[in-house]
Design an enzyme around this catalytic site. Structure first.
Site, PDB file in Angstrom:
ATOM      1  N   GLN A 195      63.574  44.357  81.232  1.00 22.92           N
ATOM      2  CA  GLN A 195      63.041  43.048  81.621  1.00 22.92           C
ATOM      3  C   GLN A 195      63.996  41.903  81.268  1.00 22.92           C
ATOM      4  O   GLN A 195      63.564  40.768  81.089  1.00 22.92           O
ATOM      5  CB  GLN A 195      61.698  42.810  80.929  1.00 22.92           C
ATOM      6  CG  GLN A 195      60.606  43.779  81.323  1.00 22.92           C
ATOM      7  CD  GLN A 195      59.344  43.553  80.506  1.00 22.92           C
ATOM      8  OE1 GLN A 195      59.288  43.860  79.314  1.00 22.92           O
ATOM      9  NE2 GLN A 195      58.327  43.002  81.142  1.00 22.92           N
ATOM     10  N   VAL A 255      60.346  39.670  75.752  1.00 25.21           N
ATOM     11  CA  VAL A 255      59.904  40.671  76.727  1.00 25.21           C
ATOM     12  C   VAL A 255      59.725  41.986  75.983  1.00 25.21           C
ATOM     13  O   VAL A 255      60.209  42.149  74.862  1.00 25.21           O
ATOM     14  CB  VAL A 255      60.905  40.841  77.889  1.00 25.21           C
ATOM     15  CG1 VAL A 255      60.951  39.592  78.747  1.00 25.21           C
ATOM     16  CG2 VAL A 255      62.290  41.196  77.374  1.00 25.21           C
ATOM     17  N   SER A 256      59.049  42.939  76.616  1.00 23.62           N
ATOM     18  CA  SER A 256      58.731  44.195  75.934  1.00 23.62           C
ATOM     19  C   SER A 256      59.840  45.233  75.986  1.00 23.62           C
ATOM     20  O   SER A 256      59.960  46.071  75.092  1.00 23.62           O
ATOM     21  CB  SER A 256      57.451  44.799  76.516  1.00 23.62           C
ATOM     22  OG  SER A 256      56.329  44.021  76.148  1.00 23.62           O
ATOM     23  N   SER A 257      60.656  45.202  77.063  1.00 23.67           N
ATOM     24  CA  SER A 257      61.654  46.261  77.223  1.00 23.67           C
ATOM     25  C   SER A 257      62.978  45.710  77.717  1.00 23.67           C
ATOM     26  O   SER A 257      63.041  44.610  78.290  1.00 23.67           O
ATOM     27  CB  SER A 257      61.143  47.322  78.210  1.00 23.67           C
ATOM     28  OG  SER A 257      61.016  46.769  79.501  1.00 23.67           O
ATOM     29  N   GLU A 271      52.828  44.292  81.135  1.00 26.44           N
ATOM     30  CA  GLU A 271      52.949  44.325  79.671  1.00 26.44           C
ATOM     31  C   GLU A 271      51.581  44.433  79.032  1.00 26.44           C
ATOM     32  O   GLU A 271      51.384  45.192  78.082  1.00 26.44           O
ATOM     33  CB  GLU A 271      53.657  43.061  79.169  1.00 26.44           C
ATOM     34  CG  GLU A 271      55.164  43.125  79.256  1.00 26.44           C
ATOM     35  CD  GLU A 271      55.802  42.045  78.422  1.00 26.44           C
ATOM     36  OE1 GLU A 271      55.140  41.510  77.506  1.00 26.44           O
ATOM     37  OE2 GLU A 271      56.969  41.730  78.681  1.00 26.44           O
TER      38      GLU A 271
END
Length: 207
Positions: free
Chosen positions: A78, A73-75, A173
């Site tokens: 999440q 995941v990006s962050s 995203e």
């Protein structure tokens, strides 16, 4: 003919892999996993041994080469999405009688090619330590350039199996990644304009 070389129809192969017939046909059209063709009626068919290879069953008995499930995941916000990916991977893999050696979860942008766990995984592929990598969706592995990494893995006899579970690829995203790309190019264009104006001013001063 041994059981492992059993010939399966498209419907039988899709059921064995736990996917739809449409997905399997789509893999064939896109050269993700090619079917064989009956010389008489041109219908698709598959060898069970090749399906076992796709599922990692052959490699699972080889302790020298690992089966990996990778999620991203990006962050940090999440983390629930990351857990959902892991749960989906575990359910898919276990339902096929395959035991993954390692479940890797990573937080980082799909545009970041220097993610520590990704680099470690690629290094192990290069060292021929990995037999198979499962991901829920190809952009969970990398946002752009997936085909190159897939080919790189193939060179090292490693398969990347994409489950095409689109729900694990948040649209937000993609939007954020595209904004990042636009921002980078905007900064470069701005820098080029400043450089161009500086050259122009320098030339005017010399006249």
């Amino acid at each position: 003919m041994s059981e492992n070389n059993e010939i399966l129809s498209v419907g039988q192969a899709a059921k064995y892999l736990g996917i739809t017939v449409h997905t399997l046909q789509d893999w064939d059209r896109k050269n993700k996993f090619k079917a064989h063709r009956n010389l008489v009626n041109n219908r698709r068919f598959y060898y069970k041994s090749e399906l076992d290879g796709l599922l990692g069953k052959t490699e699972a008995h080889n302790p020298k080469r690992k089966i990996i499930a990778y999620a991203r995941v990006s962050s940090a916000g999440q983390k629930d999405d990351l857990k959902d990916q892991m749960d989906y991977l575990r359910q898919f893999i276990n339902a096929r009688g395959v035991i993954a050696d390692e479940y890797i979860g990573e937080i980082g942008s799909g545009l970041n090619y220097k993610r520590p766990k990704l680099l470690k995984l690629i290094k192990e592929v290069d060292q021929n330590k990995i037999a198979c990598i499962y991901v829920t969706y190809q952009d969970r592995f990398i946002r752009f350039g997936f085909d190159f990494f897939k080919k790189f893995c193939e060179w090292h006899d490693c398969k990347i199996i994409v489950l095409n579970h689109q729900d694990t690829s948040p649209d937000k995203e993609l939007v954020n990644d595209l904004i990042s790309i636009i921002h980078v190019f905007s900064c470069r264009l701005y820098g080029l304009r400043r450089y161009k104006n500086k050259i122009k001013n320098d030339l005017n001063l010399k006249r």
